[in-house]
Write a protein that holds these residues in place. Structure first.
Motif, PDB file in Angstrom:
ATOM      1  N   ALA A 114       0.835  -1.200   0.000  1.00 41.22           N
ATOM      2  CA  ALA A 114       0.000   0.000   0.000  1.00 41.22           C
ATOM      3  C   ALA A 114       0.870   1.251   0.000  1.00 41.22           C
ATOM      4  O   ALA A 114       0.614   2.200  -0.758  1.00 41.22           O
ATOM      5  CB  ALA A 114      -0.936  -0.005   1.202  1.00 41.22           C
ATOM      6  N   HIS A 115       1.902   1.257   0.820  1.00 39.25           N
ATOM      7  CA  HIS A 115       2.790   2.419   0.902  1.00 39.25           C
ATOM      8  C   HIS A 115       3.474   2.679  -0.440  1.00 39.25           C
ATOM      9  O   HIS A 115       3.603   3.832  -0.866  1.00 39.25           O
ATOM     10  CB  HIS A 115       3.829   2.203   2.001  1.00 39.25           C
ATOM     11  N   SER A 116       3.902   1.617  -1.111  1.00 38.81           N
ATOM     12  CA  SER A 116       4.585   1.793  -2.397  1.00 38.81           C
ATOM     13  C   SER A 116       3.653   2.356  -3.464  1.00 38.81           C
ATOM     14  O   SER A 116       4.114   2.925  -4.450  1.00 38.81           O
ATOM     15  CB  SER A 116       5.197   0.473  -2.872  1.00 38.81           C
ATOM     16  N   ARG A 117       2.358   2.209  -3.283  1.00 38.70           N
ATOM     17  CA  ARG A 117       1.371   2.777  -4.208  1.00 38.70           C
ATOM     18  C   ARG A 117       0.773   4.075  -3.663  1.00 38.70           C
ATOM     19  O   ARG A 117      -0.223   4.562  -4.178  1.00 38.70           O
ATOM     20  CB  ARG A 117       0.243   1.772  -4.453  1.00 38.70           C
ATOM     21  N   SER A 118       1.360   4.590  -2.580  1.00 37.01           N
ATOM     22  CA  SER A 118       0.890   5.825  -1.932  1.00 37.01           C
ATOM     23  C   SER A 118      -0.568   5.709  -1.500  1.00 37.01           C
ATOM     24  O   SER A 118      -1.367   6.616  -1.681  1.00 37.01           O
ATOM     25  CB  SER A 118       1.073   7.028  -2.860  1.00 37.01           C
ATOM     26  N   LYS A 119      -0.900   4.554  -0.945  1.00 34.30           N
ATOM     27  CA  LYS A 119      -2.265   4.327  -0.475  1.00 34.30           C
ATOM     28  C   LYS A 119      -2.248   4.128   1.033  1.00 34.30           C
ATOM     29  O   LYS A 119      -1.363   3.491   1.571  1.00 34.30           O
ATOM     30  CB  LYS A 119      -2.875   3.090  -1.142  1.00 34.30           C
ATOM     31  N   ASP A 120      -3.242   4.659   1.667  1.00 36.28           N
ATOM     32  CA  ASP A 120      -3.442   4.460   3.099  1.00 36.28           C
ATOM     33  C   ASP A 120      -4.296   3.210   3.259  1.00 36.28           C
ATOM     34  O   ASP A 120      -5.447   3.166   2.797  1.00 36.28           O
ATOM     35  CB  ASP A 120      -4.143   5.687   3.675  1.00 36.28           C
ATOM     36  N   LEU A 121      -3.748   2.182   3.874  1.00 42.09           N
ATOM     37  CA  LEU A 121      -4.437   0.899   3.989  1.00 42.09           C
ATOM     38  C   LEU A 121      -5.733   1.020   4.787  1.00 42.09           C
ATOM     39  O   LEU A 121      -6.733   0.384   4.446  1.00 42.09           O
ATOM     40  CB  LEU A 121      -3.501  -0.128   4.632  1.00 42.09           C
ATOM     41  N   ILE A 122      -5.750   1.850   5.805  1.00 40.32           N
ATOM     42  CA  ILE A 122      -6.962   2.037   6.609  1.00 40.32           C
ATOM     43  C   ILE A 122      -8.045   2.706   5.763  1.00 40.32           C
ATOM     44  O   ILE A 122      -9.198   2.262   5.752  1.00 40.32           O
ATOM     45  CB  ILE A 122      -6.660   2.859   7.881  1.00 40.32           C
ATOM     46  N   ALA A 123      -7.669   3.740   5.018  1.00 38.56           N
ATOM     47  CA  ALA A 123      -8.637   4.426   4.149  1.00 38.56           C
ATOM     48  C   ALA A 123      -9.118   3.493   3.034  1.00 38.56           C
ATOM     49  O   ALA A 123     -10.305   3.504   2.677  1.00 38.56           O
ATOM     50  CB  ALA A 123      -8.011   5.678   3.557  1.00 38.56           C
ATOM     51  N   LEU A 124      -8.210   2.671   2.505  1.00 38.14           N
ATOM     52  CA  LEU A 124      -8.585   1.720   1.458  1.00 38.14           C
ATOM     53  C   LEU A 124      -9.607   0.716   1.993  1.00 38.14           C
ATOM     54  O   LEU A 124     -10.597   0.414   1.313  1.00 38.14           O
ATOM     55  CB  LEU A 124      -7.343   0.992   0.941  1.00 38.14           C
ATOM     56  N   ARG A 125      -9.395   0.240   3.206  1.00 38.68           N
ATOM     57  CA  ARG A 125     -10.344  -0.714   3.804  1.00 38.68           C
ATOM     58  C   ARG A 125     -11.707  -0.049   4.041  1.00 38.68           C
ATOM     59  O   ARG A 125     -12.754  -0.665   3.825  1.00 38.68           O
ATOM     60  CB  ARG A 125      -9.785  -1.275   5.101  1.00 38.68           C
ATOM     61  N   GLU A 126     -11.704   1.202   4.481  1.00 38.38           N
ATOM     62  CA  GLU A 126     -12.966   1.920   4.681  1.00 38.38           C
ATOM     63  C   GLU A 126     -13.696   2.098   3.353  1.00 38.38           C
ATOM     64  O   GLU A 126     -14.915   1.915   3.269  1.00 38.38           O
ATOM     65  CB  GLU A 126     -12.704   3.282   5.333  1.00 38.38           C
ATOM     66  N   HIS A 127     -12.964   2.455   2.326  1.00 36.46           N
ATOM     67  CA  HIS A 127     -13.535   2.636   0.984  1.00 36.46           C
ATOM     68  C   HIS A 127     -14.124   1.308   0.486  1.00 36.46           C
ATOM     69  O   HIS A 127     -15.237   1.275  -0.041  1.00 36.46           O
ATOM     70  CB  HIS A 127     -12.438   3.145   0.039  1.00 36.46           C
ATOM     71  N   THR A 128     -13.387   0.227   0.678  1.00 34.21           N
ATOM     72  CA  THR A 128     -13.848  -1.089   0.232  1.00 34.21           C
ATOM     73  C   THR A 128     -15.052  -1.549   1.044  1.00 34.21           C
ATOM     74  O   THR A 128     -15.949  -2.188   0.500  1.00 34.21           O
ATOM     75  CB  THR A 128     -12.703  -2.118   0.331  1.00 34.21           C
ATOM     76  N   THR A 129     -15.098  -1.214   2.323  1.00 35.21           N
ATOM     77  CA  THR A 129     -16.255  -1.548   3.153  1.00 35.21           C
ATOM     78  C   THR A 129     -17.506  -0.876   2.612  1.00 35.21           C
ATOM     79  O   THR A 129     -18.561  -1.507   2.511  1.00 35.21           O
ATOM     80  CB  THR A 129     -16.020  -1.134   4.624  1.00 35.21           C
ATOM     81  N   ARG A 163     -17.438  -5.651   6.486  1.00 36.67           N
ATOM     82  CA  ARG A 163     -16.701  -4.924   7.517  1.00 36.67           C
ATOM     83  C   ARG A 163     -15.387  -5.597   7.860  1.00 36.67           C
ATOM     84  O   ARG A 163     -14.469  -4.964   8.343  1.00 36.67           O
ATOM     85  CB  ARG A 163     -17.555  -4.774   8.766  1.00 36.67           C
ATOM     86  N   VAL A 164     -15.301  -6.900   7.650  1.00 35.00           N
ATOM     87  CA  VAL A 164     -14.066  -7.638   7.900  1.00 35.00           C
ATOM     88  C   VAL A 164     -13.715  -8.441   6.657  1.00 35.00           C
ATOM     89  O   VAL A 164     -14.575  -8.754   5.841  1.00 35.00           O
ATOM     90  CB  VAL A 164     -14.181  -8.581   9.126  1.00 35.00           C
ATOM     91  N   LEU A 165     -12.437  -8.743   6.530  1.00 37.10           N
ATOM     92  CA  LEU A 165     -11.939  -9.521   5.413  1.00 37.10           C
ATOM     93  C   LEU A 165     -12.366  -8.946   4.061  1.00 37.10           C
ATOM     94  O   LEU A 165     -12.877  -9.637   3.195  1.00 37.10           O
ATOM     95  CB  LEU A 165     -12.365 -10.985   5.538  1.00 37.10           C
ATOM     96  N   GLN A 166     -12.117  -7.644   3.908  1.00 32.78           N
ATOM     97  CA  GLN A 166     -12.441  -6.977   2.660  1.00 32.78           C
ATOM     98  C   GLN A 166     -11.374  -7.270   1.604  1.00 32.78           C
ATOM     99  O   GLN A 166     -10.212  -7.479   1.931  1.00 32.78           O
ATOM    100  CB  GLN A 166     -12.486  -5.446   2.820  1.00 32.78           C
ATOM    101  N   PRO A 167     -11.757  -7.247   0.329  1.00 32.67           N
ATOM    102  CA  PRO A 167     -10.750  -7.309  -0.723  1.00 32.67           C
ATOM    103  C   PRO A 167      -9.958  -6.005  -0.726  1.00 32.67           C
ATOM    104  O   PRO A 167     -10.459  -4.964  -0.293  1.00 32.67           O
ATOM    105  CB  PRO A 167     -11.571  -7.467  -2.001  1.00 32.67           C
ATOM    106  N   LEU A 168      -8.724  -6.076  -1.190  1.00 33.88           N
ATOM    107  CA  LEU A 168      -7.860  -4.889  -1.197  1.00 33.88           C
ATOM    108  C   LEU A 168      -7.412  -4.573  -2.625  1.00 33.88           C
ATOM    109  O   LEU A 168      -6.477  -5.186  -3.129  1.00 33.88           O
ATOM    110  CB  LEU A 168      -6.645  -5.126  -0.298  1.00 33.88           C
ATOM    111  N   PRO A 169      -8.075  -3.627  -3.289  1.00 32.42           N
ATOM    112  CA  PRO A 169      -7.638  -3.234  -4.633  1.00 32.42           C
ATOM    113  C   PRO A 169      -6.437  -2.292  -4.527  1.00 32.42           C
ATOM    114  O   PRO A 169      -6.580  -1.080  -4.420  1.00 32.42           O
ATOM    115  CB  PRO A 169      -8.870  -2.540  -5.227  1.00 32.42           C
TER     116      PRO A 169
END
Length: 185
Positions: free
Chosen positions: A49-64, A70-76
């Motif tokens: 996530a860091h190498s793509r300049s993405k915030d993993l927490i924000a990505l999980r919220e977006h995917t939710t 709410r749990v075990l979300q896919p991570l694009p």
């Protein structure tokens, strides 16, 4: 420590494994090669996530919001890397992760397994088969969520957010119809 991460579109799976060296992580590439490291899966996800300049927490919220999970979300994480969670092992001690990730784009099939412990097999490009503790229906629903997450990330920013739950329900209905049709055959 993992020296060099494979390119995004070359990652087929990131899995927790017990080896003689202890609790390790194995990265399987799309050509079937395995790279073993002592780096934990959470750290690898953060680095990707860091190498793509993405915030993993924000990505999980977006995917939710996109999938309703709410749990075990896919991570694009990248155009060729959408990590979909799968339960691949039973932890030996508290704190060990049991969930690995397969790249949605590298999955070639999901099949039932006759073994008692592992209920399904996920086939990947490169000929690798991963035994999974979940049923094939559960794996397919997680892959379905990954498709939904992909479609949500590609949409324009002015897309109407109230339509996503409806789209998710439509995908689930179509999936259920296809499963019923397949079971009748």
């Amino acid at each position: 420590m993992l020296e060099k991460m494979p390119n995004y579109n070359q990652i087929a799976a990131i899995l927790p494994r017990y080896t003689n060296a202890g609790d390790t992580t194995t990265i399987i590439t799309t050509d079937g090669q395995e790279i073993s490291t002592k780096t934990q899966i959470r750290t690898i996800l953060r680095r990707l996530a860091h190498s793509r300049s993405k915030d993993l927490i924000a990505l999980r919220e977006h995917t939710t919001r996109a999938t309703g999970r709410r749990v075990l979300q896919p991570l694009p994480l990248a155009p060729g890397l959408v990590l979909c969670p799968v339960k691949t092992r039973i932890p030996r001690i508290t704190g060990d992760t049991s969930t690995g990730y397969v790249n949605y784009h590298a999955v070639t099939g999901v099949a039932e397994n006759s073994l008692i412990t592992y209920q399904a097999i996920v086939s990947l490009t490169g000929g690798t088969n991963i035994p999974v503790l979940w049923t094939s229906d559960t794996v397919n629903k997680h892959l379905q969520s990954a498709r939904l997450a992909i479609s949500h990330t590609v949409q324009s920013p002015d897309a109407h957010p109230d339509l996503m739950p409806i789209a998710q329900k439509l995908v689930e209905i179509i999936y259920d119809i296809l499963v019923l049709k397949h079971k009748k055959e």
